[in-house]
Design a protein around this motif. Structure first.
Motif, PDB file in Angstrom:
ATOM      1  N   MET A  40       0.832  -1.201   0.000  1.00  0.00           N
ATOM      2  CA  MET A  40       0.000   0.000   0.000  1.00  0.00           C
ATOM      3  C   MET A  40       0.870   1.257   0.000  1.00  0.00           C
ATOM      4  O   MET A  40       0.587   2.221  -0.708  1.00  0.00           O
ATOM      5  CB  MET A  40      -0.907  -0.008   1.233  1.00  0.00           C
ATOM      6  CG  MET A  40      -1.831   1.202   1.326  1.00  0.00           C
ATOM      7  SD  MET A  40      -3.035   1.257  -0.033  1.00  0.00           S
ATOM      8  CE  MET A  40      -4.110  -0.098   0.477  1.00  0.00           C
ATOM      9  N   GLU A  41       1.950   1.244   0.781  1.00  0.00           N
ATOM     10  CA  GLU A  41       2.854   2.397   0.815  1.00  0.00           C
ATOM     11  C   GLU A  41       3.473   2.630  -0.553  1.00  0.00           C
ATOM     12  O   GLU A  41       3.598   3.771  -1.012  1.00  0.00           O
ATOM     13  CB  GLU A  41       3.937   2.166   1.857  1.00  0.00           C
ATOM     14  CG  GLU A  41       4.878   3.351   2.045  1.00  0.00           C
ATOM     15  CD  GLU A  41       5.905   3.121   3.123  1.00  0.00           C
ATOM     16  OE1 GLU A  41       6.863   3.903   3.199  1.00  0.00           O
ATOM     17  OE2 GLU A  41       5.751   2.150   3.896  1.00  0.00           O
ATOM     18  N   GLY A  42       3.836   1.541  -1.230  1.00  0.00           N
ATOM     19  CA  GLY A  42       4.401   1.667  -2.573  1.00  0.00           C
ATOM     20  C   GLY A  42       3.395   2.239  -3.557  1.00  0.00           C
ATOM     21  O   GLY A  42       3.732   3.117  -4.360  1.00  0.00           O
ATOM     22  N   ARG A  43       2.136   1.738  -3.484  1.00  0.00           N
ATOM     23  CA  ARG A  43       1.102   2.259  -4.380  1.00  0.00           C
ATOM     24  C   ARG A  43       0.829   3.727  -4.104  1.00  0.00           C
ATOM     25  O   ARG A  43       0.622   4.519  -5.027  1.00  0.00           O
ATOM     26  CB  ARG A  43      -0.172   1.438  -4.223  1.00  0.00           C
ATOM     27  CG  ARG A  43      -0.108   0.066  -4.874  1.00  0.00           C
ATOM     28  CD  ARG A  43      -1.493  -0.534  -5.054  1.00  0.00           C
ATOM     29  NE  ARG A  43      -2.163  -0.751  -3.784  1.00  0.00           N
ATOM     30  CZ  ARG A  43      -2.071  -1.858  -3.061  1.00  0.00           C
ATOM     31  NH1 ARG A  43      -1.298  -2.855  -3.482  1.00  0.00           N
ATOM     32  NH2 ARG A  43      -2.728  -1.988  -1.927  1.00  0.00           N
ATOM     33  N   ASN A  44       0.810   4.094  -2.832  1.00  0.00           N
ATOM     34  CA  ASN A  44       0.574   5.499  -2.487  1.00  0.00           C
ATOM     35  C   ASN A  44       1.667   6.398  -3.053  1.00  0.00           C
ATOM     36  O   ASN A  44       1.398   7.510  -3.517  1.00  0.00           O
ATOM     37  CB  ASN A  44       0.493   5.666  -0.975  1.00  0.00           C
ATOM     38  CG  ASN A  44      -0.796   5.107  -0.399  1.00  0.00           C
ATOM     39  OD1 ASN A  44      -1.770   4.912  -1.123  1.00  0.00           O
ATOM     40  ND2 ASN A  44      -0.808   4.846   0.903  1.00  0.00           N
ATOM     41  N   GLN A  45       2.918   5.927  -3.002  1.00  0.00           N
ATOM     42  CA  GLN A  45       4.012   6.721  -3.533  1.00  0.00           C
ATOM     43  C   GLN A  45       3.893   6.872  -5.042  1.00  0.00           C
ATOM     44  O   GLN A  45       4.114   7.964  -5.596  1.00  0.00           O
ATOM     45  CB  GLN A  45       5.355   6.079  -3.170  1.00  0.00           C
ATOM     46  CG  GLN A  45       6.575   6.868  -3.624  1.00  0.00           C
ATOM     47  CD  GLN A  45       6.643   8.266  -3.031  1.00  0.00           C
ATOM     48  OE1 GLN A  45       6.157   8.500  -1.922  1.00  0.00           O
ATOM     49  NE2 GLN A  45       7.230   9.202  -3.763  1.00  0.00           N
ATOM     50  N   VAL A  46       3.531   5.789  -5.735  1.00  0.00           N
ATOM     51  CA  VAL A  46       3.317   5.843  -7.190  1.00  0.00           C
ATOM     52  C   VAL A  46       2.208   6.844  -7.508  1.00  0.00           C
ATOM     53  O   VAL A  46       2.349   7.694  -8.402  1.00  0.00           O
ATOM     54  CB  VAL A  46       2.968   4.447  -7.736  1.00  0.00           C
ATOM     55  CG1 VAL A  46       2.442   4.545  -9.171  1.00  0.00           C
ATOM     56  CG2 VAL A  46       4.188   3.545  -7.704  1.00  0.00           C
TER      57      VAL A  46
END
Length: 334
Positions: A40-46
């Motif tokens: 989720m953190e990775g998707r939020n950054q993207v």
């Protein structure tokens, strides 16, 4: 007694096994939750990188429309060969009305979405920067829609997202290798939606209001006269008229471009203003300078209204966009 000892020992074993099983379940669940959290953190950054790039593109396109010298409100053609430059016209039209964002033409850094892709851009043909598109103003008919909305969209910015299973041609200049569904079929109808196995485009709309809210203020500032920060006495517009006559003009009760004595609310008396000389449309008497060349061909004059509050206070408007005007008695303007 031995059977009882055996049963007690066996029960303790089962208890330990149960505790071990519960611990394993807990660790597996915690591991899954940590993985989901990281994902989720990775998707939020993207998504954050994508949103920032798209917002910069929108701001640059609106700024480009507001500052265009010949046709305020117009926008550049899309980039179809991925060199960052808006395509030249093919006859009277853009070679295509969807392509990549012309980031070099807009004087932007290379804008990439969170997946490392350049942005895409669709343009309403009625706003292309070409004589044949005139008149370009808040009443210009627009062509593109999003999710069957009314045609009030000037442009759409797209982030293509990671390739779908069917998009195996990247890198390329083919729209179908990047945009999904009806976003790649070449018509004026575009769609948005949640991510799925068959769709992951992100869209950001630039509406007619987004464009002309800013463009209207540019036009009103031209009619007012030089900006407050411009050096020297006002050289044209309402401020020049006041400098020459110690008052603002009366409003035009008709549409001949001249103020009518005693009329406080009406059309802009544009022939009474010291506007820079331009193309003779419509032809005025020799003693009167002409408005900017783009005002008449782009139909701005009928959209302007004028209100004279007093000899030293006036208001000009285009629809709901207004600008109050006061004299500029000193140099530079106050």
């Amino acid at each position: 007694m031995r059977p009882r000892l055996f049963l007690a020992f066996s029960g303790r074993q089962r208890g330990v096994a149960l505790l071990v099983l519960m611990l394993l379940v807990f660790l597996a669940g915690a591991s899954w939750m940590l993985a989901q959290s990281g994902s989720m953190e990775g998707r939020n950054q993207v998504n954050k990188v994508t949103a920032s790039a798209m917002a910069q593109a929108k701001e640059a396109l609106i700024g480009r429309a507001a500052t265009d010298v010949n046709r305020p409100g117009s926008l550049p053609c899309p980039d179809t060969n991925n060199d960052g430059v808006a395509e030249l016209f093919a006859g009277v039209n853009c070679p295509a009305y969807i392509g990549r964002l012309p980031w070099k033409t807009l004087d932007l850094p290379e804008l990439l979405d969170g997946n490392g892709n350049r942005l895409w851009y669709a343009l309403s043909s009625g706003l292309r920067d070409r004589d044949e598109a005139q008149p370009i103003n808040p009443s210009t008919v627009l062509q593109i829609t999003l999710d069957s909305s009314p045609p009030s969209i000037a442009a759409i910015i797209f982030s293509s997202g990671p390739p779908l299973p069917s998009q195996i041609g990247r890198p390329s200049n083919a729209i179908a290798d990047y945009l999904d569904g009806s976003n790649n079929d070449g018509d004026n109808s575009y769609v948005s939606g949640p991510p799925s196995a068959a769709f992951n485009d992100k869209t950001l709309v630039i509406t007619r209001e987004d464009i002309f809210r800013t463009v209207n203020q540019r036009v009103l500032a031209e009619i007012r006269g030089p900006d407050d920060n411009a050096p020297g006495a006002p050289s044209y517009g309402l401020r020049r008229y006041h400098a020459d006559n110690a008052s603002f003009p009366w409003a035009d009760s008709g549409s001949d471009g001249y103020g009518d004595v005693g009329v406080t609310v009406g059309n802009l008396p544009y022939y009474d203003l010291k506007l820079p000389v331009s193309l003779p449309l419509p032809p005025p008497p020799p003693s009167h300078p002409l408005p900017y060349s783009w005002l008449n061909p782009n139909g701005w004059l009928p959209l302007l209204t004028f209100q004279r509050f007093s000899a030293s206070s006036a208001r000009i408007a285009i629809g709901t966009s207004t600008m109050d005007v006061i004299p500029c008695p000193s140099s530079p303007c106050p």
